[in-house]
Design an enzyme around this catalytic site. Structure first.
Site, short mmCIF file in Angstrom:
data_model
loop_
_atom_site.label_atom_id
_atom_site.label_comp_id
_atom_site.label_asym_id
_atom_site.label_seq_id
_atom_site.Cartn_x
_atom_site.Cartn_y
_atom_site.Cartn_z
N SER A 1 0.81 -1.02 0.25
CA SER A 1 -0.02 -0.01 -0.01
C SER A 1 0.88 1.38 0.12
CB SER A 1 -0.88 0.00 1.29
OG SER A 1 -0.20 -0.31 2.47
N GLU B 1 -0.09 -12.75 -1.72
CA GLU B 1 -1.52 -12.87 -2.09
C GLU B 1 -1.90 -13.97 -3.00
OE1 GLU B 1 -2.66 -9.15 -4.17
OE2 GLU B 1 -2.08 -7.73 -2.44
N GLU C 1 -9.76 -9.62 3.09
CA GLU C 1 -9.84 -8.54 2.71
C GLU C 1 -11.11 -8.27 1.91
OE1 GLU C 1 -7.76 -4.67 0.57
OE2 GLU C 1 -6.52 -6.30 0.89
#
Length: 265
Positions: free
Chosen positions: A45, A114, A181
């Site tokens: 991020s 991920e 998420e």
């Protein structure tokens, strides 16, 4: 003494909520740790909140190594997780190990990867060689273009069942923690109940083992649009220290996230 993965797993088993925030430098690492945050995530991020990109995709391994090193210098107790950026782990388990080793050498205690089933071989390869791995299911920002935007994942019976199965497979492959998420809260509850390892929610409801937010979102620093699950703690507390302490208190008390920060299936 540094918090270990075993400590976090024991917290989850005992129902003691885990607090996590993103962090990118030594000063904030010390502040967040002093406010009681148990785990710091050097998230990719940073590509958006620090570098000004429109997504996380441009973040490089060098970026992650640098910021992980900065956080490790400021945090003496918190458990440190470093994101594996786009393109550093998808090609082969061997490449993933080489790149993850750099993040670990910079000071991470775990790396985050991920993806679901396509990542099983890589997760097993890394964990068998001493690199702890945190999985990441649901909205995976590195796949934003494939997903068609920042959308809730796991809606509907078929999608929910697939994500539940993938979570179990990640755990079997060796993942010691899993981030969920933008996942319907009931699905996140079911996944958490089905696993032995902790789940960390971000837009996944209050039943996860712990919570994480992007620091610049919860402090209302990032100028971009905020997701539904973001709570502006700076407006409520007035100071950075107070905002982080309030976040920790509310996660521990299970008052954050509330229904207004969660998604239905």
């Amino acid at each position: 003494m540094r918090i270990t993965l075993n400590v976090l797993q024991k917290m989850a088993q005992e129902g003691n909520k885990i607090t996590m925030l993103t962090c990118y430098d030594a000063s904030f690492a010390a502040l967040l740790e002093a406010a009681g945050v148990e785990s710091l995530l050097i998230g990719d991020s940073l590509g958006m909140v620090l570098q000004g990109h429109e997504s996380t995709l441009p973040v490089t391994l060098r970026d992650m190594v640098y910021h992980t090193s900065c956080v490790a210098k400021g945090a003496k107790r918190a458990f440190i997780i470093g994101d594996m950026p786009f393109g550093t782990f998808q090609l082969s388990p061997q490449d993933a190990f080489r790149n993850a080793a750099e993040v670990m050498a910079a000071g991470a205690n775990m790396v985050k990867i991920e993806g679901g089933k396509p990542m099983l071989e890589t997760i097993e390869f890394l964990t068998r060689r001493g690199i702890p791995v945190c999985g990441h299911l649901g909205l995976t920002p590195q796949s934003v273009h494939q997903l068609g935007g920042y959308r809730v994942q796991g809606k509907g019976d078929a999608a929910a069942q697939l994500m539940l199965e993938e979570a179990k497979l990640l755990e079997q492959a060796g993942a010691g923690m899993i981030v969920l998420e933008a996942v319907p809260s009931l699905l996140a509850r079911d996944i958490t109940a089905a696993l032995r390892v902790p789940t960390i929610g971000i837009g996944a409801g209050v039943e996860c083992s712990g919570q994480v937010l992007v620091l610049h979102d919860m402090l209302d620093i990032y100028p971009g649009k905020k997701a539904k699950f973001v709570k502006n703690y700076m407006r409520l507390a007035g100071t950075i220290q107070g905002a982080v302490e309030m976040y920790v208190k509310e996660v521990k008390a299970r008052t954050y996230p509330g229904p207004e920060h969660s998604f239905s299936g």
